[in-house]
Each structure stands twice: as C-alpha cells, then as structure tokens.
Design a protein around this motif. Structure first.
Motif, mmCIF file in Angstrom:
data_model
loop_
_atom_site.group_PDB
_atom_site.id
_atom_site.type_symbol
_atom_site.label_atom_id
_atom_site.label_comp_id
_atom_site.label_asym_id
_atom_site.label_seq_id
_atom_site.Cartn_x
_atom_site.Cartn_y
_atom_site.Cartn_z
ATOM 1 N N GLN A 1 0.820 -1.208 0.000
ATOM 2 C CA GLN A 1 0.000 0.000 0.000
ATOM 3 C C GLN A 1 0.857 1.263 0.000
ATOM 4 O OE1 GLN A 1 -3.681 0.116 0.902
ATOM 5 N NE2 GLN A 1 -3.957 -2.087 0.864
ATOM 6 N N VAL A 2 1.974 1.197 0.693
ATOM 7 C CA VAL A 2 2.869 2.351 0.719
ATOM 8 C C VAL A 2 3.444 2.589 -0.680
ATOM 9 C CG1 VAL A 2 5.079 3.229 1.583
ATOM 10 C CG2 VAL A 2 3.413 2.262 3.168
ATOM 11 N N LEU A 3 3.795 1.522 -1.354
ATOM 12 C CA LEU A 3 4.310 1.680 -2.721
ATOM 13 C C LEU A 3 3.256 2.336 -3.618
ATOM 14 C CD1 LEU A 3 6.188 -1.711 -3.317
ATOM 15 C CD2 LEU A 3 7.192 0.561 -2.890
ATOM 16 N N ALA A 4 1.988 1.980 -3.378
ATOM 17 C CA ALA A 4 0.915 2.526 -4.209
ATOM 18 C C ALA A 4 0.481 3.921 -3.756
ATOM 19 C CB ALA A 4 -0.278 1.576 -4.211
ATOM 20 N N GLY A 5 0.948 4.347 -2.591
ATOM 21 C CA GLY A 5 0.678 5.717 -2.166
ATOM 22 C C GLY A 5 -0.493 5.900 -1.214
ATOM 23 N N LYS A 6 -0.869 4.861 -0.495
ATOM 24 C CA LYS A 6 -1.981 4.979 0.452
ATOM 25 C C LYS A 6 -1.627 5.987 1.538
ATOM 26 C CE LYS A 6 -5.665 3.210 2.729
ATOM 27 N NZ LYS A 6 -6.981 2.823 2.257
ATOM 28 N N GLU A 7 -2.536 6.952 1.733
ATOM 29 C CA GLU A 7 -2.186 8.103 2.555
ATOM 30 C C GLU A 7 -2.260 7.887 4.060
ATOM 31 O OE1 GLU A 7 -4.838 9.770 0.072
ATOM 32 O OE2 GLU A 7 -3.463 11.067 -1.018
ATOM 33 N N THR A 8 -2.926 6.807 4.464
ATOM 34 C CA THR A 8 -2.999 6.574 5.909
ATOM 35 C C THR A 8 -1.652 6.146 6.496
ATOM 36 O OG1 THR A 8 -4.093 4.571 5.151
ATOM 37 C CG2 THR A 8 -5.390 6.070 6.506
ATOM 38 N N TYR A 9 -0.752 5.719 5.634
ATOM 39 C CA TYR A 9 0.558 5.276 6.129
ATOM 40 C C TYR A 9 1.558 6.410 6.009
ATOM 41 C CZ TYR A 9 -1.533 0.682 5.776
ATOM 42 O OH TYR A 9 -2.357 -0.388 5.920
#
Ligand SMILES: Nc1ncnc2c1ncn2[C@@H]1O[C@H](COP(=O)(O)OP(=O)(O)OP(=O)(O)O)[C@@H](O)[C@H]1O
Ligand SMILES: [Mg+2]
Lengths: 478, 244
Positions: free
Chosen positions: B45-53
């Motif tokens: 998810q971080v690679l995809a840019g999820k903002e909660t992380y």
C-alpha cells in the motif's frame, strides 16, 4: 498527505451569465394591486383573478413554515418584484419573432429553440422569468391531440380544462408557498394528453430566471387522460448574483385510469458562491393525484442547484392499484441546504409506492430527507418500499433523514432501508491506484451511488445528469 | 526499476515497517513471504501511495523518480499497479467503465489519445477470454457481489489491460481454486519480459511453482530478514517462520 476534502476550489457556475434584454419589471411589493396587474397583463378572465385574490387572502393569514431543517434570513416579500417579462413580442408566432438575445440565451444554455437543432424527440417550452417565450413542436403534438403550451395560453385557449383542474391537486390554501404561488403565478407549462394517446415526444420546460430582484412563480399543470402516457422534464438555471432570489413553483399532475405520468426534474439553479452569498431559494410544491385505477405517477429529481431547496414531490394514490414513485438525487455542496423528500398517501386498495432517495453532502452542505408514507384505513394491501441512502464527502457536511410512517390499515406491507456512508477512502484509493484523479474518483463513485435514480431519467437526460453531478462536485476534493 | 531504502512507516504512531530494503531490477520477479501482520500489505500500500501510512524515514525511487511525493494516481500512471488483497466494491459503477477511465487516464498522462469504446471493448474481450473471465463480469458493478476468486481474477484482468511496469500482487492466490490459480499465474507469466517487474506477496509456495520468482524474501516484523532464490520458498514451506 490525505485527500483534502476541504480545499474548495470554487468552480464557476456555468450558467451564471445575464441576458441583456429590455424587460418590463413591475415595481416591488405584494398587494392586491400587484395581483390585479399580473392578471390584467395576462388578459385573464374574472374567475382567475378572483381565485388569485382568494389565495392572497389565505396567504396573508398564514405563517412561513419553520419545521424544515433550513436556515436562511427572513424573506421580505415586499422587496421582491413579482413580474418581469422581456419587452419584445410577448407571444411570438414563429422563431423569427423572438428577441435574438433571448434565442441566444437558450443556445448558450444548450437548449436551441430551432426544432431541427433540438434533441430528437424533445419538445420544449421556454420560460424566461415570468413568461413563456416559446414552445416548440406544438403543431406536431397537436396532430396527436396533445396540448403543450404555456399556462397563460391555456387559460385563453382551453379555459375549461384549466378551470376544472387548477388547484384540484394543490388547493390554493395548501401551504404558505403554494398560496403565494396561487396569488402571483405568472407562467409555466400546460400539458393535456387525450385518452389513449402515448405522447410521441418527451416534453420539457426550461425555466430561466434572468431579471434581478424578481421572484419566479411558475405553475405547471399536467393532465393525462385514460390510458395515456407522457414523460415530462424540467430544467432550471439562473444567473450568478449576490442577492438571493425566490422561486416558488407549484406543479399539479392528474393521472386518470391506466394513465402514466413521468415527471423528471434537473434542477440547477444558481447555488450561491462559496461564502453562501446569493443563490436561489427554491420553495416548491409538487403533487400528483392518481385518481384513476392502475394509474401511475413517477417523480424523478436531480437537485444540484439552489442555495435552499424545500421540495416534496408527492403522490396521492386514490385509484385502486395505482402506483407512485419517487426517485431523488439531491446534492449539496459548499453552503447549500436541501430539505427534500416525498409524501406517498395511499387511499385506494392495492396501491404501491417506491421511494429511492440518494443524498450527497459535500463541503458544508446540509442534506435532509423528509418523507411521509401514509396508509389510509381503506387502503387494503398497500405496499411501500423506501430506501434512503446518504453519502458524506468530507467532515463538515451533514445528512439527516426523517422518515415518517402512518399506517391505518393492518394489511399494509412496508419496507424501509436506510444507510449513511462516508465516501469510502478505500474506494477512493482503489480508483486512484488505477489512475483516476481524486476528483474523477469522487465523481465516479457518486455517480455509481446514484445509478438507481439516473436510470429512471429519460435516456437523453441521464448523461446530462451525470455530467451535472460531476460539475457540481468539482472543488469538493483537493 | 524500484529501490526501497531504509523504509520506516507508521500508522497511528505505531511503527509497522522498520527499516526495509528491497531492490527490484527490470524484468525480475520477487516474492515476499512472511507471517501474518509482518507488514507485507503495508509495504504494498505504501508503494501505491496509500495516505494513511506515514513514511517517517527512508527513500523509495521508481525509475529514478522519488515516489514519496507522488499522488497515488501519478504512481499508477507512472506504471505501478497493486492487485489488492481485498479488492473494493464500488456499487453502481460498471467494471468496464472504471477500467476504461483508468486506461484513458493513463494514456492522457502519456499524451496518448483516449481509446474509443469499440477499441476498448475489443481489447477487454481478448484479455477476458485469455483469463477465462465471464463477459458478464464486465458489466457488473466493480467487485460488487463478486466471489473471492472472481475478485482476484478481476485484479489480474485489470493488470493485463493497464500493462504496468511494476505489479505488486498482494495474496492474489489466496482463495483461488487450482484452475484459477493457473489462470492467474499465466496472466502474470504472459506479461513477463525484460521491461516488466513483479512483486508477488504470498503465503504459499504452491503459487511459486507456477510463477517462478528470481528472488524470495522473508519479511518479519517490518523488515526483510532473509533473501534467496526460489528454493527459499521450499525451505519456508517445510520449516515455517520459527527460525526467524
Ligand atoms: N490502517 C492501520 N491501522 C492500524 N494498524 C494497521 C493498519 N494497517 C496495518 N496495521 C497493522 O500493521 C501490521 C501489519 O499489517 P499488514 O496488513 O501489512 O500485514 P501483512 O503482512 O499483510 O499480514 P497478512 O499476511 O495477514 O496479510 C498489523 O499488525 C496490522 O494490524
Ligand atoms: Mg496482507
């Protein structure tokens, strides 16, 4: 780095321009003289003037309703002008007689009045401030016996029908705004579909407010005789102005045995700016009577404009086996407020009603669903299905639902579903991960949310509605 | 292609990734295995840019670009695709519609003309046939009421259409029957090439019989603790994570 729902990039209201035409505007103020003036300008018969004055008497004794979940400054009814009309030819016989400025206005709005340029199969009545300026395809419709004209014209040409039905659905003393409308209504559309006729085209009225400091009070009357069918659509826009303007309409529908009336609205009045300045106050009474057996009235509305919306399109299901439907999308962005819903009054046996309401709130918008389902004591085996869904975009907006139910017959079958959801972060992320911008993602998700309602719109307008929704949502995410 | 250096990520003040490193060269397939809760999906998810992380430390570069400052849609357009562990339902939005919008957003990003309806329909039908997806699934709302396996297949279908440079598959094999597993594996294998890379997150060595990885990494408690070739997966299958 979360989605900034609060960054409101105020999007220009596309229809906010003003048409520069010479207009006759009567002095501000509401009194008997104003009413007599309106009536005389329209060459109305005595009975109609009396009817107006009676409405005015009732109105003076009434109080503005305060039960709605709406906040707005007190309206000074004497600070409004009640009649504004272009000075040019008041009832043009052909397109050439229309003021070119007005024609251009409708072109700009995407509603060309030339029949060959129109969407195929759609007839238009164009109402500009207080008067209808043109109605297309009248002759073609007349071949089938369908009457489609402005209500002023109907008063002159078909007085019997108007007198019989005017106020038969929404009595002149029905409520504060309906009484006001009955006293000062200026124009609107009239439709009559004779027995057994399926109206060959979509009928539509395009309401345009142009003049400043005036109110628009239109009145629409649609009568569908036994076994007939008509689909009618209204669209509305207004210029961008700093002062709020009042719009108080009344719509009456009558469906006889086996008749169907589909009434769709795409309401895009100027919503006000991002500080909440200006915008239309939209106080509307819409009601249909299914007087005949197995008759059907279906309301579909897409409400995206107006600063204030107060509107409850309703059905009185008198005929046995009659059907009432209400499909609604209401979107409030910025400081818009909407208190909208429906009333389904079941009188006859085996009557059924369906309510599907989708409320979307963004910015600081407030969205209220208010509905009443009433099952009368003789309404054996009545059925209602209600579904109210609210979607919140951001966390400064609000949604509330007030579903009232009154059941006086124990054979009734009622189903109610309701949901409130925040626009899903997960849905947003999913769409953006696939490459969609945040705005496109919101608009895609919201349009999906509204699908059940959009599919009820005439095909030509469903696409329009989707676009409108996307535009109205612009600026709701950063 | 992708370089992740000393990545620290937290959510609600809790650190989940604790100094993670991974380098993926063009054409490579990397597999990440690790116990539940070790942070595999978080990385995806971080690679995809999820903002909660929140990335608190470290660097991510993708094809020479710093990824951390890019919006999720920019990363997608740059060529990162995430096959979600839990694909999201979007009621009322046709599966094809989302996908066509997505493909055209990407084409616009690269200054290419949008694909017309017919062209898209043709492309979609081709890929669908290859993946054994029922045409009916295209018209239905995105993932809405799809079975677990259908959702996963749909992810691979989207990947095939969007032709990403780096695909991250987060447990795309979980919940698949053996035939579906082969179809999904074929979907990946048919896209393998010198310019395309994959990160395959899985719990089961079985998948790696079909998608043969160049590298296998073991992730424990937010870090890669061991890396090796495909035989490492076999070892894990036998011994579990107890040794780490
Ligand atoms: N949004 C969140 N809020 C709070 N905690 C989170 C969040 N996302 C992940 N976590 C926590 O971070 C840890 C790692 O989760 P993650 O989903 O990355 O694990 P995983 O390795 O993918 O596990 P699995 O194999 O079960 O899929 C877990 O303890 C999880 O509870
Ligand atoms: Mg996971």
């Amino acid at each position: 780095m979360s989605v900034d729902f609060e960054k409101l990039a105020q999007e220009e209201y596309k229809y906010g321009f003003v048409t520069d035409v010479e207009q006759e505007i009567v002095p501000k103020g509401l009194n008997e003289d104003t009413i007599r003036l309106i009536s005389s300008k329209k060459n109305e018969p005595e009975w109609l003037l009396e009817w107006r004055l009676g409405a005015y008497e009732r109105w003076k004794k009434m109080n503005e309703p305060r039960w709605a979940f709406l906040r707005y400054p007190k309206i000074d009814f004497n600070d409004i002008s009640y009649y504004a009309a272009p000075k040019s030819n008041p009832r043009p016989k052909s397109l050439d007689e229309i003021d070119p400025e007005i024609k251009e206005t409708y072109d700009k709005l995407g509603i060309p009045l030339e029949e060959q340029k129109m969407l195929a199969g759609v007839a238009v009545d164009a109402v500009f401030d207080s008067v209808s300026v043109f109605t297309t395809f009248k002759e073609k419709l007349a071949e089938e016996g369908v009457i489609f004209c402005s209500i002023s014209e109907a008063v002159e040409e078909h007085p019997g029908l108007v007198r019989k039905y005017l106020g038969s659905v929404v009595p002149r003393g029905d409520n504060f705004y309906a009484a006001l409308n009955s006293a000062v209504f200026t124009d609107g559309s009239f439709v009559y579909v004779p027995k057994g006729v399926r109206c060959p085209m979509e009928l539509s009225t395009y309401f345009r407010i142009n003049a400043e400091n005036t109110g628009q009070f239109e009145r629409t009357l649609i009568i569908a005789e036994e076994g007939s069918y008509v689909s009618y659509l209204e669209g509305c826009t207004a210029p961008q102005r700093d002062d709020s303007q009042l719009h108080a309409a009344v719509v009456e529908l009558i469906a006889h045995d086996d008749a169907t009336i589909k009434y769709s609205t795409i309401q895009n009045w100027y919503p006000g700016d991002k500080q909440g300045k200006g915008g239309i106050y939209n106080f509307v009474t819409k009601r249909g009577r299914c007087v005949g057996r197995a008759s059907r009235i279906s309301w579909t509305q897409v409400e995206t404009g107006s600063a204030i919306t107060w509107k409850y399109p309703s059905c009185v299901l008198e005929g046995d086996n009659s059907v009432g439907e209400f499909y609604s999308v209401a979107l409030t962005n910025r400081l818009q407020q909407a208190d909208t819903g429906t009333k389904m009054v079941h009188v006859g046996k085996n009557t059924s009603s369906t309510i599907i309401s989708k409320g979307i709130s963004a910015g600081e918008g407030q969205n209220i669903y208010r509905g009443l389902v009433e099952i009368g004591k003789n309404a054996e085996k009545a059925r209602n299905y209600t579904q109210c869904d609210s979607m919140l975009i951001g966390d400064r907006c609000g949604a509330h639902t007030f579903p009232y139910i009154e059941v006086k017959n124990s054979t009734a079958h009622m189903e109610h579903e309701a949901s409130t959801s925040k626009i899903g972060e997960d849905q947003m992320f999913y769409c953006r991960q696939r490459g969609l911008s945040a705005e496109d993602a919101v608009s895609l998700i919201v349009n999906g949310f509204c699908k059940e309602v959009f599919k009820e719109l005439p095909f030509e307008f469903a696409v329009e509605a989707e676009k409108l929704l996307s535009v109205s949502l612009e600026g709701s995410v950063g | 292609m992708l370089e992740v250096r000393n990545l620290h990520v937290q959510v609600d003040d809790k650190e989940i990734l604790k100094g993670l490193n991974i380098t993926v060269a063009p054409g490579e397939v990397h597999s990440i295995m690790g116990p539940n809760g070790s942070g595999k999906s978080t990385l995806a998810q971080v690679l995809a840019g999820k903002e909660t992380y929140e990335v608190t430390e470290g660097e991510i570069t993708f094809q020479g670009k710093d990824l951390i400052d890019l919006e999720p849609e920019e990363r997608a357009c740059e060529g990162i695709f995430l096959a979600f562990q839990y694909p999201v339902e979007i009621p009322g939005v046709a599966n094809t519609y989302l996908l066509r919008e997505a493909l055209n957003a990407k084409r616009e990003y690269w200054n290419e003309k949008p694909l017309k309806h017919v062209e898209f329909a043709k492309l979609a039908r081709e890929k669908m046939r290859e993946l054994g997806i029922d045409e009916d699934l295209l018209k239905r709302s995105v993932n809405t009421g799809f079975s677990g396996g259908e959702k996963k297949r749909n992810e691979v279908f989207q990947m095939q259409i969007l032709e990403p440079r780096l695909s991250v598959l987060d447990e795309t094999d979980s919940g698949l029957d053996i035939d579906a597993l082969k179809i999904v594996a074929n979907g990946v294998n048919s896209m393998r090439g010198t310019e395309r890379s994959f990160i395959v997150i899985t719990h089961y060595q079985r998948l790696l019989n079909y998608i043969v990885p160049d590298f296998v990494h073991v992730m424990v408690d937010g870090k890669i603790v061991k890396s090796g070739g495909k035989e490492l997966a076999q070892e894990l299958e036998e011994k579990g994570y107890a040794g780490f």
